[in-house]
Design a protein around this motif. Sequence first.
Motif, mmCIF file in Angstrom:
data_model
loop_
_atom_site.group_PDB
_atom_site.id
_atom_site.type_symbol
_atom_site.label_atom_id
_atom_site.label_comp_id
_atom_site.label_asym_id
_atom_site.label_seq_id
_atom_site.Cartn_x
_atom_site.Cartn_y
_atom_site.Cartn_z
ATOM 1 N N LEU A 14 0.938 -1.107 -0.070
ATOM 2 C CA LEU A 14 0.029 0.009 0.041
ATOM 3 C C LEU A 14 0.920 1.306 0.002
ATOM 4 O O LEU A 14 0.479 2.267 -0.593
ATOM 5 C CB LEU A 14 -0.949 0.195 1.279
ATOM 6 C CG LEU A 14 -1.767 1.348 1.449
ATOM 7 C CD1 LEU A 14 -2.654 1.133 0.005
ATOM 8 C CD2 LEU A 14 -2.527 0.918 2.781
ATOM 9 N N LEU A 15 1.941 1.314 0.627
ATOM 10 C CA LEU A 15 2.982 2.377 0.898
ATOM 11 C C LEU A 15 3.424 2.633 -0.405
ATOM 12 O O LEU A 15 3.982 3.673 -0.729
ATOM 13 C CB LEU A 15 3.610 2.250 1.938
ATOM 14 C CG LEU A 15 3.080 2.324 3.551
ATOM 15 C CD1 LEU A 15 4.111 2.247 4.548
ATOM 16 C CD2 LEU A 15 2.184 3.576 3.649
ATOM 17 N N GLY A 16 3.851 1.458 -1.064
ATOM 18 C CA GLY A 16 4.676 1.487 -2.198
ATOM 19 C C GLY A 16 3.860 2.261 -3.318
ATOM 20 O O GLY A 16 4.397 2.915 -4.172
ATOM 21 N N LEU A 17 2.445 1.726 -3.364
ATOM 22 C CA LEU A 17 1.451 2.470 -4.170
ATOM 23 C C LEU A 17 1.448 3.879 -4.005
ATOM 24 O O LEU A 17 1.414 4.637 -4.996
ATOM 25 C CB LEU A 17 0.299 1.778 -4.387
ATOM 26 C CG LEU A 17 -1.017 2.366 -5.204
ATOM 27 C CD1 LEU A 17 -0.628 2.204 -6.376
ATOM 28 C CD2 LEU A 17 -2.309 1.786 -4.851
ATOM 29 N N ALA A 18 1.333 4.170 -2.814
ATOM 30 C CA ALA A 18 1.254 5.735 -2.365
ATOM 31 C C ALA A 18 2.609 6.561 -2.905
ATOM 32 O O ALA A 18 2.425 7.612 -3.476
ATOM 33 C CB ALA A 18 1.070 5.653 -0.926
ATOM 34 N N ALA A 19 3.547 5.883 -2.771
ATOM 35 C CA ALA A 19 4.932 6.593 -3.109
ATOM 36 C C ALA A 19 4.726 6.770 -4.599
ATOM 37 O O ALA A 19 5.227 7.648 -5.302
ATOM 38 C CB ALA A 19 6.233 5.722 -2.596
#
Length: 307
Positions: free
Chosen positions: A138-143
């Motif tokens: 999820l955080l990779g997608l946000a970044a």
Amino acid sequence: MVDHRDSPCRFFRHRSGSVSVLVFATGAVALWSTNALVGKSLLASHPVSQVQFLQFVGAALVFAVIRLMSREKAAAVTASTALAPLAVGFVGLVGTMILQYISFALMPVIEANLVAYTWPLMVAAAVIAVDNPRRPALLGLAAGLGFVGVALVISGGRDRTWFQGDLAGYLAAFGSALCMAFYSVMVGRLANSPDRLLLPSSLVGVALTLIWSAREGVAWPTGMDLALGLYLGAGPMGLGYYFWSHALKLGGSGKVAVVAYLTPIASTLLLTLSGERLTATAIAGAVLVIGSCVAVGLERTEAQDYV
């Protein structure tokens, strides 16, 4: 076995520390928000070298006063232990500011400001890579969405075309962001106080920009322009870096990076009021970048509270 009697004490210590972090970080952001607007006005009539020289002089004076007022005793250092702090300070202060102002001179300031302030997103990406978060996908997608936002800022800054400024300006702005991201990640890991870290770097900056200015051989600023140049050094560069360094040492780079994105919001607003403009595409990109960093920062905060 956990002693629950100590929990209230830890809670209040945590709250007190969080307030201190917020105060220092907000102080830095307030000063940084004026940097692009004042810098734009000076660069309209003075070369980058002169503006930078005045900045580094103002910053060196602030760091010297803080150093004289500090009661911290000097610790014994060796060449190997002194090299790392000097390198971090040089990259973070001299590298960030010189590259940022080169970008201001080569491209629209409002675009350069947004690209240069992608450094909190870079810090957030480092948090994802190093700290093993609970929701990496999820955080990779946000970044990833944040970096898409960077592309939209560059492509949609003016008239919906790519690279309205000089390509070197975009590279300088991105390089400035990398330098500041490196500083924000590393400064909290060093034992040195901010004034010990930043005073030598500011003096190096004074020497380098003095040589740079002397080679160009143009008239020096006087009156209000002189005062504004020194303000850029004493305010955004001097006290801004000092406050930010304290916030990072107290709160860590992952949480504090979220506060940094108030800077492009406030500074872009000031630039817009002064006549600069952004298209809807660039605004959408800025929202993506800011939202991405906030998402990563909130996850970081949740992880720390969970522990």
